[in-house]
Design a protein around this motif. Sequence first.
Motif, PDB file in Angstrom:
ATOM      1  N   GLN A 150       0.830  -1.205   0.000  1.00 23.97           N
ATOM      2  CA  GLN A 150       0.000   0.000   0.000  1.00 23.97           C
ATOM      3  C   GLN A 150       0.855   1.242   0.000  1.00 23.97           C
ATOM      4  N   LYS A 151       1.942   1.205   0.816  1.00 24.21           N
ATOM      5  CA  LYS A 151       2.845   2.346   0.843  1.00 24.21           C
ATOM      6  C   LYS A 151       3.586   2.488  -0.471  1.00 24.21           C
ATOM      7  N   GLY A 152       3.804   1.347  -1.111  1.00 26.64           N
ATOM      8  CA  GLY A 152       4.501   1.385  -2.387  1.00 26.64           C
ATOM      9  C   GLY A 152       3.725   2.100  -3.471  1.00 26.64           C
ATOM     10  N   ARG A 153       2.437   2.304  -3.222  1.00 28.43           N
ATOM     11  CA  ARG A 153       1.630   3.011  -4.216  1.00 28.43           C
ATOM     12  C   ARG A 153       1.819   4.518  -4.149  1.00 28.43           C
ATOM     13  N   GLN A 154       2.399   5.033  -3.118  1.00 29.21           N
ATOM     14  CA  GLN A 154       2.494   6.472  -2.962  1.00 29.21           C
ATOM     15  C   GLN A 154       3.211   7.185  -4.091  1.00 29.21           C
ATOM     16  N   PRO A 155       4.282   6.592  -4.668  1.00 29.55           N
ATOM     17  CA  PRO A 155       4.919   7.281  -5.780  1.00 29.55           C
ATOM     18  C   PRO A 155       3.996   7.581  -6.942  1.00 29.55           C
ATOM     19  N   LEU A 156       2.868   6.818  -7.022  1.00 25.73           N
ATOM     20  CA  LEU A 156       1.941   7.088  -8.115  1.00 25.73           C
ATOM     21  C   LEU A 156       1.367   8.499  -8.032  1.00 25.73           C
ATOM     22  N   ALA A 157       1.447   9.090  -6.820  1.00 24.09           N
ATOM     23  CA  ALA A 157       0.975  10.470  -6.695  1.00 24.09           C
ATOM     24  C   ALA A 157       1.790  11.403  -7.573  1.00 24.09           C
ATOM     25  N   GLY A 158       3.015  10.972  -7.919  1.00 25.25           N
ATOM     26  CA  GLY A 158       3.854  11.779  -8.784  1.00 25.25           C
ATOM     27  C   GLY A 158       3.742  11.403 -10.240  1.00 25.25           C
ATOM     28  N   ALA A 159       2.791  10.523 -10.579  1.00 25.96           N
ATOM     29  CA  ALA A 159       2.632  10.117 -11.967  1.00 25.96           C
ATOM     30  C   ALA A 159       1.976  11.234 -12.769  1.00 25.96           C
ATOM     31  N   THR A 160       2.330  11.331 -14.033  1.00 28.12           N
ATOM     32  CA  THR A 160       1.759  12.333 -14.925  1.00 28.12           C
ATOM     33  C   THR A 160       0.391  11.867 -15.408  1.00 28.12           C
ATOM     34  N   VAL A 161      -0.639  12.683 -15.221  1.00 30.01           N
ATOM     35  CA  VAL A 161      -2.012  12.332 -15.601  1.00 30.01           C
ATOM     36  C   VAL A 161      -2.266  12.887 -16.998  1.00 30.01           C
ATOM     37  N   PHE A 162      -1.966  12.097 -18.012  1.00 32.80           N
ATOM     38  CA  PHE A 162      -2.005  12.593 -19.386  1.00 32.80           C
ATOM     39  C   PHE A 162      -3.422  12.895 -19.862  1.00 32.80           C
ATOM     40  N   ARG A 163      -4.404  12.154 -19.375  1.00 33.10           N
ATOM     41  CA  ARG A 163      -5.777  12.413 -19.848  1.00 33.10           C
ATOM     42  C   ARG A 163      -6.227  13.818 -19.441  1.00 33.10           C
ATOM     43  N   ILE A 164      -5.828  14.260 -18.258  1.00 35.02           N
ATOM     44  CA  ILE A 164      -6.185  15.603 -17.818  1.00 35.02           C
ATOM     45  C   ILE A 164      -5.367  16.646 -18.573  1.00 35.02           C
ATOM     46  N   LEU A 165      -4.086  16.370 -18.778  1.00 35.89           N
ATOM     47  CA  LEU A 165      -3.245  17.301 -19.526  1.00 35.89           C
ATOM     48  C   LEU A 165      -3.764  17.485 -20.953  1.00 35.89           C
ATOM     49  N   ILE A 166      -4.184  16.398 -21.584  1.00 41.76           N
ATOM     50  CA  ILE A 166      -4.718  16.490 -22.947  1.00 41.76           C
ATOM     51  C   ILE A 166      -6.042  17.253 -22.944  1.00 41.76           C
ATOM     52  N   ALA A 167      -6.870  16.992 -21.931  1.00 39.24           N
ATOM     53  CA  ALA A 167      -8.162  17.679 -21.856  1.00 39.24           C
ATOM     54  C   ALA A 167      -7.984  19.186 -21.652  1.00 39.24           C
ATOM     55  N   VAL A 168      -7.088  19.570 -20.730  1.00 39.46           N
ATOM     56  CA  VAL A 168      -6.896  21.005 -20.469  1.00 39.46           C
ATOM     57  C   VAL A 168      -6.184  21.674 -21.640  1.00 39.46           C
ATOM     58  N   SER A 169      -5.344  20.920 -22.352  1.00 40.85           N
ATOM     59  CA  SER A 169      -4.711  21.454 -23.556  1.00 40.85           C
ATOM     60  C   SER A 169      -5.750  21.677 -24.664  1.00 40.85           C
ATOM     61  N   LEU A 170      -6.716  20.767 -24.759  1.00 38.59           N
ATOM     62  CA  LEU A 170      -7.783  20.917 -25.756  1.00 38.59           C
ATOM     63  C   LEU A 170      -8.611  22.170 -25.483  1.00 38.59           C
ATOM     64  N   VAL A 171      -8.933  22.401 -24.207  1.00 42.12           N
ATOM     65  CA  VAL A 171      -9.680  23.618 -23.861  1.00 42.12           C
ATOM     66  C   VAL A 171      -8.830  24.848 -24.134  1.00 42.12           C
TER      67      VAL A 171
END
Length: 420
Positions: free
Chosen positions: A12-33
């Motif tokens: 469970q603790k090993g999942r914490q680094p995922l908080a630093g993962a890049t969320v491309f779907r949001i980046l693409i959505a905000v770039s589209l707007v």
Amino acid sequence: MSIPTVQTAAPQKGRQPLAGATVFRILIAVSLVHLFNDSIQSVIPAIFPILRSSMHLNYTQIGWISFAINFTSSIMQPVVGWFADRKPKPALLPIGMGFTFTGMLLLAFAHSYPAVLLAVVFVGLGSAAFHPEGSRVAHMASGTRRGLAQSIFQVGGNAGQSLAPMLTMWIFIPLGLFGSIWFTLVAGAGIAVQLYIARWYGNKLRSGAQVKKKAQARQLKPEVRSKVRFAIVMLVVLVFVRSWYSSSISTFFPFYLIDHFGLSVDDAQIFIFLFLGAGAVGTFFGGPVADRIGKRNVIFASMVLAAPLALLLPHVGLWGVGILLALLGLIVFSSFSVTVVYAQMLFPGKIGTVSGLITGLAFGLGGLGALVLGKWIDLAGVNTVMAICSFLPLLGVLTFLLPSDQQLNRWSGEGEEPKQ
């Protein structure tokens, strides 16, 4: 029997680094707007030749229209960013696009110069509401790849700007100002995407991620704080230079092409598309390159490499103009997203305020430049002013006065005086 419990908790603790993962779907959505928003905003200067002929405006009046939209945006962006830093409001995202929708609806039925000014003010307010919060969303979704994230976000805006000349050819030249009605559909689509982004944004805030971000911000020592203030002033000067030069190209260079080469309005728009389209490419690659070689280095290169090309521009033939405009757009706009990330490094924890300040200044100073240049062109002629503007990128040498990326990391990370 407690050992298995401890072993199952470890992943469970090993999942914490995922908080630093890049969320491309949001980046693409905000770039589209961002594409939607800036394509709408950029059709305003793109239709200046049409407004000038249909309403019999002079260059000073054209400058006032550009000033109205850009100054409205620039004044409000830092305010919205400051407010969002204190109390983030995801609802501002769809509300801002609602202002843009209103502006284009008013423009479609504008039959007088004051009505055009009112319409572009609404478009400016929509842009002001979007950019700081959009930049914040990109920052939150960036993970550890901040340069790339800002590039994805900003490339949408620059791509939208590059479409403006073509949209003018396809919509405004045949339909006139009433063609603005089609952009209400674009704004409507933007509102729908913004609702999706706002939902993710709100969930992110409720998860406490933003609180953790604020907790990471550290206080700077007084001697470092004075150097940070000097650095932000120098960065503003460089944004000022870039904005004035890009405004001279996107706003008034079509008139230079029409006057100097005898081009039609349609053909002149194609050349501006080359400049802005190449600028979108430069914006996308500028961030990842800055992640590798340093943000100050990219800011410096974007100005200094553009200087000789800008000086050549008024002295070449039509083919040369096309080639130089494409190269200039690629180089000049490569620092567009980088200056935002650099400013965020100067003031960690104040993402909205800093993003609004830099992008707002880019719009506002561009609008002020258009106003001054318009008045100047009325007095001295478009050919003379374009030749003088070609010297602006030489001021990029001031980049050497900015602190290095290593210094910024020490300041923001430790709040300590860097070693000389």
